[in-house]
Motif scaffolding. Structure first.
Motif, short mmCIF file in Angstrom:
data_model
loop_
_atom_site.label_atom_id
_atom_site.label_comp_id
_atom_site.label_asym_id
_atom_site.label_seq_id
_atom_site.Cartn_x
_atom_site.Cartn_y
_atom_site.Cartn_z
N ARG A 240 0.79 -1.05 -0.08
CA ARG A 240 -0.15 -0.12 -0.05
C ARG A 240 0.92 1.25 0.12
O ARG A 240 0.80 1.97 -1.28
N GLU A 241 2.19 0.99 0.39
CA GLU A 241 2.66 2.17 1.12
C GLU A 241 3.52 2.34 -0.57
O GLU A 241 3.45 3.60 -0.70
N ILE A 242 3.88 1.23 -0.71
CA ILE A 242 5.21 2.39 -2.50
C ILE A 242 3.74 1.86 -3.19
O ILE A 242 4.39 3.17 -4.29
N ILE A 243 3.12 1.19 -3.67
CA ILE A 243 1.70 1.71 -4.63
C ILE A 243 1.57 3.07 -4.66
O ILE A 243 1.09 3.48 -5.53
N GLY A 244 1.41 3.31 -3.21
CA GLY A 244 0.65 4.71 -3.15
C GLY A 244 -1.15 4.47 -2.90
O GLY A 244 -1.85 5.60 -3.33
N SER A 245 -1.59 3.34 -2.78
CA SER A 245 -3.46 3.53 -2.92
C SER A 245 -4.07 3.35 -1.53
O SER A 245 -3.25 2.97 -0.63
N SER A 246 -5.35 3.69 -1.49
CA SER A 246 -6.09 3.13 -0.44
C SER A 246 -6.29 1.46 0.46
O SER A 246 -5.60 0.92 -0.75
N LYS A 247 -6.17 1.71 1.70
CA LYS A 247 -6.81 0.10 2.36
C LYS A 247 -7.28 -0.54 1.45
O LYS A 247 -7.55 -1.48 1.27
N SER A 248 -8.88 0.19 0.99
CA SER A 248 -9.64 -0.94 0.39
C SER A 248 -9.19 -1.13 -1.01
O SER A 248 -9.81 -2.04 -1.12
N SER A 249 -8.62 0.06 -2.00
CA SER A 249 -8.09 -0.64 -2.86
C SER A 249 -7.18 -1.45 -2.99
O SER A 249 -6.94 -2.70 -3.82
N THR A 250 -6.77 -1.51 -2.16
CA THR A 250 -5.12 -2.07 -2.25
C THR A 250 -5.79 -4.23 -2.05
O THR A 250 -5.41 -4.52 -2.59
N SER A 251 -6.22 -3.82 -0.99
CA SER A 251 -7.81 -5.01 0.00
C SER A 251 -8.23 -5.79 -1.53
O SER A 251 -8.14 -7.21 -1.69
N VAL A 252 -8.99 -4.64 -2.22
CA VAL A 252 -10.09 -5.79 -3.35
C VAL A 252 -9.00 -5.83 -4.52
O VAL A 252 -9.33 -7.29 -5.28
N ASN A 253 -7.57 -5.10 -4.78
CA ASN A 253 -6.81 -5.77 -5.41
C ASN A 253 -5.99 -7.02 -5.59
O ASN A 253 -5.77 -7.89 -6.19
N LEU A 254 -5.03 -7.40 -3.89
CA LEU A 254 -4.55 -8.25 -3.70
C LEU A 254 -5.71 -9.12 -3.90
O LEU A 254 -5.54 -10.62 -4.21
N ASN A 255 -6.82 -9.30 -3.22
CA ASN A 255 -8.05 -10.30 -3.50
C ASN A 255 -8.39 -10.67 -5.13
O ASN A 255 -8.05 -12.13 -5.03
N VAL A 256 -8.77 -9.91 -5.80
CA VAL A 256 -8.45 -10.17 -7.05
C VAL A 256 -7.23 -11.37 -7.58
O VAL A 256 -7.57 -12.51 -8.07
N LEU A 257 -6.35 -10.45 -7.28
CA LEU A 257 -5.00 -11.07 -7.87
C LEU A 257 -4.38 -12.82 -6.73
O LEU A 257 -4.05 -13.54 -7.83
N THR A 258 -4.90 -12.74 -5.92
CA THR A 258 -4.87 -14.15 -5.41
C THR A 258 -6.15 -14.97 -6.02
O THR A 258 -5.65 -16.75 -5.92
N GLN A 259 -7.74 -14.55 -6.36
CA GLN A 259 -8.29 -15.45 -6.31
C GLN A 259 -7.85 -16.04 -7.83
O GLN A 259 -8.04 -17.05 -8.28
N LEU A 260 -7.14 -14.75 -8.33
CA LEU A 260 -6.81 -15.45 -10.47
C LEU A 260 -5.29 -17.06 -10.07
O LEU A 260 -5.49 -16.56 -10.96
N LYS A 261 -5.00 -16.05 -8.57
CA LYS A 261 -3.70 -17.42 -8.78
C LYS A 261 -2.60 -16.86 -9.15
O LYS A 261 -1.61 -17.35 -9.51
N LEU A 262 -2.36 -15.44 -9.05
CA LEU A 262 -1.62 -14.31 -9.61
C LEU A 262 -0.08 -14.71 -8.64
O LEU A 262 0.97 -14.23 -9.13
N ILE A 263 -0.75 -14.14 -7.88
CA ILE A 263 -0.11 -13.88 -6.57
C ILE A 263 -0.71 -15.35 -5.02
O ILE A 263 -1.61 -15.38 -4.99
N ASP A 264 0.07 -15.21 -3.94
CA ASP A 264 -0.39 -16.07 -3.18
C ASP A 264 0.77 -15.48 -2.08
O ASP A 264 1.02 -14.18 -1.75
N TYR A 265 -0.18 -15.89 -0.32
CA TYR A 265 0.37 -15.05 0.12
C TYR A 265 0.59 -16.46 1.14
O TYR A 265 0.27 -17.41 1.43
#
Length: 161
Positions: free
Chosen positions: A49-74
């Protein structure tokens, strides 16, 4: 956490390239790009969030999308409640396998078109190689390169076991 101007430019360049390829929203593409040029240890939600400069909600939504698409994991570290996000280890292999299948489907479609035209418009084939045949050869060459790359990745992973 600050990053170099060079890394910022690279993230932007990768993000712009990945948006149409992976059909991602701009923020998701930038997050994916950031993780691509970060260590395999990954980054926390707050670091992203800090590096990209995005809001908490936008960061959360986009991390969830990337995780669901299996592009990223955690993953989490013992005794640490934070999640560390990173590029999914086998996404590239999955993407190559999907590309191989897509090329196979495209080859079949070009063959159907060529066969149809040979019957209904034979004059296209009298004195020259058809565009369909040229296209089919190109697609087969691409498919062969994808297959070689898949094999190399699998051999690399097998040698590490």
């Amino acid at each position: 956490m600050s990053i170099s101007i060079e890394k910022q430019k690279l993230i932007e360049e990768i993000g712009l390239r990945l948006e149409p390829i992976l059909r991602l929203a701009p923020l998701a593409a930038r997050i994916y790009a950031l993780l691509t040029v970060s260590s395999y240890e990954g980054l926390t939600f707050e670091e992203i969030r800090e590096i990209i400069g995005s809001s908490k909600s936008s960061t959360s939504v986009n991390l969830n999308v990337l995780t669901q698409l299996k592009l990223i994991d955690y993953y989490t570290k013992s005794g640490d409640r934070k999640r560390y996000f990173r590029i999914a280890k086998y996404f590239q292999l999955s993407a190559l396998e999907a590309q191989f299948e897509s090329l196979e489907n495209e080859i079949k479609l070009v063959e159907k078109i060529t066969d149809y035209n040979k019957v209904h418009y034979p004059e296209k084939f009298l004195n020259e190689e058809s565009v369909g045949d040229i296209t089919k050869n190109y697609l087969r060459n691409m498919q062969e390169l994808v297959a070689i790359t898949i094999k190399k990745i699998n051999e690399r992973d097998a040698s590490k076991v």
